[in-house]
Design a protein around this motif. Structure first.
Motif, PDB file in Angstrom:
ATOM      1  N   GLN A  44      30.944 166.138  36.605  1.00 31.44           N
ATOM      2  CA  GLN A  44      29.624 166.664  36.938  1.00 31.44           C
ATOM      3  C   GLN A  44      28.629 165.516  37.113  1.00 31.44           C
ATOM      4  O   GLN A  44      28.809 164.429  36.549  1.00 31.44           O
ATOM      5  N   ALA A  45      27.598 165.772  37.870  1.00 34.71           N
ATOM      6  CA  ALA A  45      26.547 164.774  38.043  1.00 34.71           C
ATOM      7  C   ALA A  45      26.010 164.348  36.675  1.00 34.71           C
ATOM      8  O   ALA A  45      25.813 165.191  35.786  1.00 34.71           O
ATOM      9  N   GLY A  46      25.810 163.066  36.527  1.00 31.78           N
ATOM     10  CA  GLY A  46      25.373 162.509  35.263  1.00 31.78           C
ATOM     11  C   GLY A  46      26.511 162.065  34.365  1.00 31.78           C
ATOM     12  O   GLY A  46      26.282 161.406  33.341  1.00 31.78           O
ATOM     13  N   GLY A  47      27.712 162.415  34.735  1.00 31.89           N
ATOM     14  CA  GLY A  47      28.884 162.066  33.939  1.00 31.89           C
ATOM     15  C   GLY A  47      29.380 160.658  34.214  1.00 31.89           C
ATOM     16  O   GLY A  47      28.766 159.888  34.966  1.00 31.89           O
ATOM     17  N   SER A  48      30.510 160.331  33.588  1.00 30.19           N
ATOM     18  CA  SER A  48      31.076 158.985  33.679  1.00 30.19           C
ATOM     19  C   SER A  48      32.568 159.037  33.971  1.00 30.19           C
ATOM     20  O   SER A  48      33.252 160.016  33.631  1.00 30.19           O
ATOM     21  N   LEU A  49      33.032 157.977  34.584  1.00 31.26           N
ATOM     22  CA  LEU A  49      34.464 157.776  34.808  1.00 31.26           C
ATOM     23  C   LEU A  49      34.753 156.291  34.716  1.00 31.26           C
ATOM     24  O   LEU A  49      33.868 155.458  34.971  1.00 31.26           O
ATOM     25  N   ARG A  50      35.987 155.976  34.380  1.00 29.88           N
ATOM     26  CA  ARG A  50      36.423 154.594  34.425  1.00 29.88           C
ATOM     27  C   ARG A  50      37.633 154.492  35.332  1.00 29.88           C
ATOM     28  O   ARG A  50      38.669 155.122  35.085  1.00 29.88           O
ATOM     29  N   LEU A  51      37.506 153.707  36.378  1.00 29.69           N
ATOM     30  CA  LEU A  51      38.615 153.466  37.291  1.00 29.69           C
ATOM     31  C   LEU A  51      39.339 152.187  36.887  1.00 29.69           C
ATOM     32  O   LEU A  51      38.715 151.240  36.396  1.00 29.69           O
ATOM     33  N   SER A  52      40.646 152.181  37.118  1.00 30.22           N
ATOM     34  CA  SER A  52      41.455 151.009  36.799  1.00 30.22           C
ATOM     35  C   SER A  52      42.129 150.480  38.062  1.00 30.22           C
ATOM     36  O   SER A  52      42.537 151.257  38.926  1.00 30.22           O
ATOM     37  N   CYS A  53      42.245 149.174  38.127  1.00 35.35           N
ATOM     38  CA  CYS A  53      42.937 148.499  39.218  1.00 35.35           C
ATOM     39  C   CYS A  53      43.945 147.556  38.568  1.00 35.35           C
ATOM     40  O   CYS A  53      43.573 146.502  38.049  1.00 35.35           O
ATOM     41  N   ALA A  54      45.196 147.976  38.574  1.00 33.38           N
ATOM     42  CA  ALA A  54      46.241 147.220  37.899  1.00 33.38           C
ATOM     43  C   ALA A  54      46.952 146.303  38.895  1.00 33.38           C
ATOM     44  O   ALA A  54      47.365 146.747  39.973  1.00 33.38           O
ATOM     45  N   ALA A  55      47.092 145.041  38.501  1.00 34.93           N
ATOM     46  CA  ALA A  55      47.745 144.050  39.361  1.00 34.93           C
ATOM     47  C   ALA A  55      49.190 143.868  38.937  1.00 34.93           C
ATOM     48  O   ALA A  55      49.501 143.808  37.750  1.00 34.93           O
ATOM     49  N   SER A  56      50.055 143.737  39.927  1.00 40.90           N
ATOM     50  CA  SER A  56      51.482 143.547  39.644  1.00 40.90           C
ATOM     51  C   SER A  56      51.796 142.112  39.270  1.00 40.90           C
ATOM     52  O   SER A  56      52.821 141.836  38.657  1.00 40.90           O
TER      53      SER A  56
END
Length: 118
Positions: A13-25
């Motif tokens: 929802q608007a105002g919320g949070s997320l954490r994206l991950s970018c994993a390297a090989s």
């Protein structure tokens, strides 16, 4: 060549949070910088944030103060912490290696979708 894989997207929802991950090989230090990009339907892909191997960060104006890019060298992973999300942040988010001239040069992955509901 280091391969990068995104994860962590979802519906919030608007105002919320997320954490994206970018994993390297491979060794992420072999990359000058890692950039987080996003693409919304009908729009061009844009660079949202980037972090260099020296931990120098850059953001586009629309996410400054809300998004933070960080890296965990032990895990060979770069994160995009997204707070105070807005519906206009809805997009597919990608990470990629960025050269010293600011050009993304790795293979584009499938990205991770972020949907922010109002």
């Amino acid at each position: 060549q280091v391969q990068l894989v995104e994860s962590g997207g979802g519906l919030v929802q608007a105002g919320g949070s997320l954490r994206l991950s970018c994993a390297a090989s491979g060794n992420i230090f072999s990359i000058h910088a890692v950039g987080w990009y996003r693409q919304s339907p009908g729009k061009q892909r844009e660079l949202v944030a980037a972090i260099t191997s020296a931990d120098i960060t850059n953001y586009i104006d629309s996410v400054k103060g809300r998004f933070t890019v960080s890296r965990d060298n032990a895990k060979n992973t770069v994160y995009l912490h997204m707070n105070s999300l807005k519906p206009e942040d809805t997009a597919v988010y990608y990470c990629n290696a960025v050269s010293t001239t600011g050009i993304a040069y790795g293979d584009w992955g499938q990205g991770t979708a972020v949907t922010v509901s109002s």
